[in-house]
Write a protein that holds these residues in place. Structure first.
Motif, short mmCIF file in Angstrom:
data_model
loop_
_atom_site.label_atom_id
_atom_site.label_comp_id
_atom_site.label_asym_id
_atom_site.label_seq_id
_atom_site.Cartn_x
_atom_site.Cartn_y
_atom_site.Cartn_z
N ILE A 189 -14.31 4.42 11.41
CA ILE A 189 -14.19 5.64 10.61
C ILE A 189 -13.89 6.85 11.51
O ILE A 189 -13.09 7.73 11.17
CB ILE A 189 -15.47 5.87 9.79
N LYS A 190 -14.52 6.87 12.70
CA LYS A 190 -14.29 7.98 13.62
C LYS A 190 -12.89 7.91 14.23
O LYS A 190 -12.27 8.96 14.50
CB LYS A 190 -15.34 7.95 14.73
N ALA A 191 -12.37 6.68 14.45
CA ALA A 191 -11.08 6.53 15.12
C ALA A 191 -9.90 6.70 14.17
O ALA A 191 -8.83 7.15 14.58
CB ALA A 191 -11.00 5.16 15.81
N PHE A 192 -10.07 6.35 12.89
CA PHE A 192 -8.95 6.40 11.96
C PHE A 192 -8.77 7.81 11.42
O PHE A 192 -9.74 8.42 10.94
CB PHE A 192 -9.19 5.42 10.80
N MET A 198 0.84 -1.19 0.00
CA MET A 198 0.00 0.00 0.00
C MET A 198 0.88 1.25 0.00
O MET A 198 2.00 1.25 0.53
CB MET A 198 -0.92 0.02 1.22
N ASP A 199 0.37 2.31 -0.57
CA ASP A 199 1.14 3.55 -0.73
C ASP A 199 0.80 4.60 0.33
O ASP A 199 1.57 5.56 0.51
CB ASP A 199 0.90 4.15 -2.11
N TYR A 200 -0.33 4.47 1.00
CA TYR A 200 -0.72 5.48 1.98
C TYR A 200 -1.76 4.86 2.94
O TYR A 200 -2.42 3.87 2.61
CB TYR A 200 -1.31 6.71 1.29
N PRO A 201 -1.93 5.43 4.11
CA PRO A 201 -2.90 4.90 5.08
C PRO A 201 -4.33 4.98 4.54
O PRO A 201 -4.70 5.94 3.87
CB PRO A 201 -2.71 5.81 6.30
N GLY A 202 -5.10 3.98 4.84
CA GLY A 202 -6.50 3.94 4.43
C GLY A 202 -6.72 3.38 3.05
O GLY A 202 -7.88 3.21 2.64
N GLN A 203 -5.66 3.10 2.32
CA GLN A 203 -5.83 2.55 0.98
C GLN A 203 -6.54 1.19 1.03
O GLN A 203 -7.39 0.89 0.21
CB GLN A 203 -4.48 2.41 0.29
N ARG A 204 -6.18 0.37 2.04
CA ARG A 204 -6.90 -0.87 2.26
C ARG A 204 -6.73 -1.29 3.71
O ARG A 204 -5.63 -1.26 4.25
CB ARG A 204 -6.42 -1.99 1.33
N ILE A 205 -7.83 -1.66 4.33
CA ILE A 205 -7.84 -2.09 5.72
C ILE A 205 -8.42 -3.50 5.80
O ILE A 205 -9.49 -3.77 5.23
CB ILE A 205 -8.65 -1.12 6.60
N GLN A 206 -7.72 -4.37 6.49
CA GLN A 206 -8.20 -5.73 6.69
C GLN A 206 -9.04 -5.80 7.97
O GLN A 206 -8.64 -5.27 9.01
CB GLN A 206 -7.02 -6.70 6.80
N VAL A 207 -10.19 -6.47 7.86
CA VAL A 207 -11.10 -6.60 9.00
C VAL A 207 -11.44 -8.07 9.19
O VAL A 207 -11.68 -8.79 8.22
CB VAL A 207 -12.39 -5.78 8.77
N ASP A 208 -11.46 -8.49 10.45
CA ASP A 208 -11.82 -9.88 10.77
C ASP A 208 -12.36 -9.93 12.19
O ASP A 208 -12.25 -8.96 12.95
CB ASP A 208 -10.62 -10.80 10.62
N VAL A 209 -12.94 -11.09 12.54
CA VAL A 209 -13.55 -11.29 13.86
C VAL A 209 -12.85 -12.46 14.54
O VAL A 209 -12.60 -13.49 13.92
CB VAL A 209 -15.05 -11.59 13.75
N LYS A 210 -12.55 -12.29 15.83
CA LYS A 210 -11.94 -13.36 16.61
C LYS A 210 -12.88 -13.76 17.75
O LYS A 210 -13.40 -12.89 18.46
CB LYS A 210 -10.60 -12.91 17.20
N PHE A 211 -13.08 -15.07 17.92
CA PHE A 211 -13.86 -15.57 19.04
C PHE A 211 -12.98 -15.57 20.29
O PHE A 211 -11.87 -16.11 20.27
CB PHE A 211 -14.35 -16.99 18.76
N VAL A 212 -13.47 -14.98 21.36
CA VAL A 212 -12.70 -14.94 22.60
C VAL A 212 -12.66 -16.34 23.20
O VAL A 212 -13.69 -17.00 23.32
CB VAL A 212 -13.34 -13.95 23.59
N PRO A 213 -11.47 -16.86 23.59
CA PRO A 213 -11.40 -18.21 24.17
C PRO A 213 -12.26 -18.34 25.42
O PRO A 213 -12.25 -17.46 26.30
CB PRO A 213 -9.91 -18.35 24.50
N SER A 214 -13.00 -19.42 25.50
CA SER A 214 -13.91 -19.62 26.64
C SER A 214 -13.14 -19.79 27.94
O SER A 214 -13.69 -19.54 29.01
CB SER A 214 -14.79 -20.84 26.39
N ALA A 215 -11.86 -20.22 27.88
CA ALA A 215 -11.07 -20.40 29.09
C ALA A 215 -10.79 -19.08 29.79
O ALA A 215 -10.44 -19.07 30.98
CB ALA A 215 -9.76 -21.10 28.76
N CYS A 219 -7.45 9.02 8.77
CA CYS A 219 -7.41 9.21 7.31
C CYS A 219 -8.69 8.65 6.68
O CYS A 219 -9.43 7.89 7.30
CB CYS A 219 -6.20 8.50 6.70
N ARG A 220 -8.92 9.03 5.45
CA ARG A 220 -10.06 8.50 4.72
C ARG A 220 -9.81 7.05 4.33
O ARG A 220 -8.72 6.69 3.89
CB ARG A 220 -10.33 9.34 3.47
N ILE A 221 -10.83 6.22 4.50
CA ILE A 221 -10.71 4.79 4.19
C ILE A 221 -11.26 4.55 2.79
O ILE A 221 -12.41 4.91 2.50
CB ILE A 221 -11.46 3.93 5.22
N GLU A 222 -10.44 3.97 1.92
CA GLU A 222 -10.87 3.70 0.56
C GLU A 222 -11.42 2.29 0.37
O GLU A 222 -12.37 2.07 -0.38
CB GLU A 222 -9.69 3.89 -0.41
#
Length: 310
Positions: free
Chosen positions: A194-197, A131-148, A199-202
């Motif tokens: 969007i509020k926390a970052f 990537m050439d600049y912030p916000g060009q691409r952001i990876q998003v995923d979900v993690k399950f919190v371990p039950s332990a 830069c503009r997210i593309e």
């Protein structure tokens, strides 16, 4: 000759004693019979190899493959050089072959006629896209919190979720705790991201989970709340190839580090407790942790260096 065994030394000593004192005396001294001594005397030619045991394997077997069967197997193997054992055995049975598959395997192994498998096509990865600049691409995923990690009777049996977003340019990360794993939670997470970052997210890149897309559901043409939220803010949605988590490698790697540096040492007694600890961990630890891909700078340093330069 591989090695000289104790039996070979015994036979040589026996032969020498018999030549000097006679076969009968040698049989009495070595507690054996005369036929044994004569056999090894006749076989001995002055070399150690002549005193070694010969193979006891029979030259013939009553159930061995016949000449016709061997010719059939050889002819079929020339026509089917890549056929596996089972497929080759079925083809032979269609030609009148009546042996078992284990018998065929032993014959092929002995004759050196096993299948020649062509090499698998080599995987050629695509060139890494930087990537050439912030916000060009952001990876998003979900993690399950371990039950332990859940230690209170009010939360045991429940599921908590960690939503994670990582900017591919700066590795700056934003996380948030949720009690629900749904497209509504995903849309809320985007609003807060969007509020926390700064830069503009593309573009936002996700996997094919139903919390992000209906791509593999019966409503594949219906956009989710998450996709509607992205469209409202003019953000492009990119989904990775199915069952290829390495394409979302940065966020997947961060989840692995979370297991080592956070979930392995923390306990949560309520959802509010989990959300507060997660926020502190991300602020103090991850975004302030030097990384080798960033030239041993922290994500915050890379992000603010870029903002000061523009």
């Amino acid at each position: 000759m591989a090695s000289i065994t104790q039996d070979m030394r015994f036979r040589l000593s026996l032969i020498k004693y018999a030549e000097r004192y006679g076969v009968s005396n040698a049989a009495r001294k070595y507690k054996t019979n005369r036929q044994y001594i004569y056999r090894w005397k006749n076989r001995f030619d002055g070399s150690w190899d002549s005193l070694s045991d010969r193979s006891r394997r029979p030259h013939h077997h009553p159930n061995q493959h016949t000449t016709d069967e061997a010719e059939l197997i050889s002819r079929m193997r020339r026509r089917n050089p890549h056929a596996g054992l089972v497929i080759f055995w079925v083809k032979l049975r269609q030609k009148g072959y009546s042996r078992s598959i284990s018998g065929l395997y032993r014959f092929l192994k002995k004759q050196g006629m096993m299948a020649v498998h062509p090499p698998n096509p080599k995987y050629i990865p695509k060139p890494y896209e930087k990537m050439d600049y912030p916000g060009q691409r952001i990876q998003v995923d979900v993690k399950f919190v371990p039950s332990a990690c859940l230690k209170n009777s009010r939360v045991i049996g429940k599921q908590f979720f960690q939503y994670t977003a990582i900017d591919e340019y700066s590795r700056w990360r934003f996380v948030e705790a949720f009690e629900e794993h749904s497209t509504y939670s995903s849309a809320q997470f985007v609003e807060h991201l969007i509020k926390a970052f700064p830069c503009r997210i593309e573009c936002i890149q996700t996997d094919n989970g139903t919390e992000f897309t209906n791509r593999f559901t019966t409503h594949r043409d219906k956009p989710t709340l998450f996709q509607k939220c992205l469209e409202k803010h003019g953000i492009r949605h990119k989904v990775i190839r199915p069952y290829t988590p390495r394409h979302n490698g940065k966020v997947e790697r961060s989840h692995r580090k979370d297991n080592e540096r956070f979930y392995a040492t923390h306990l949560f007694y309520s959802f509010e407790d989990f959300a507060a600890q997660l926020k502190v961990y991300n602020r103090r630890d991850y975004n302030h942790f030097p990384m080798r891909p960033l030239g041993w700078k922290t994500p915050n340093e890379v992000l603010w260096d870029y903002l000061r330069s523009v």
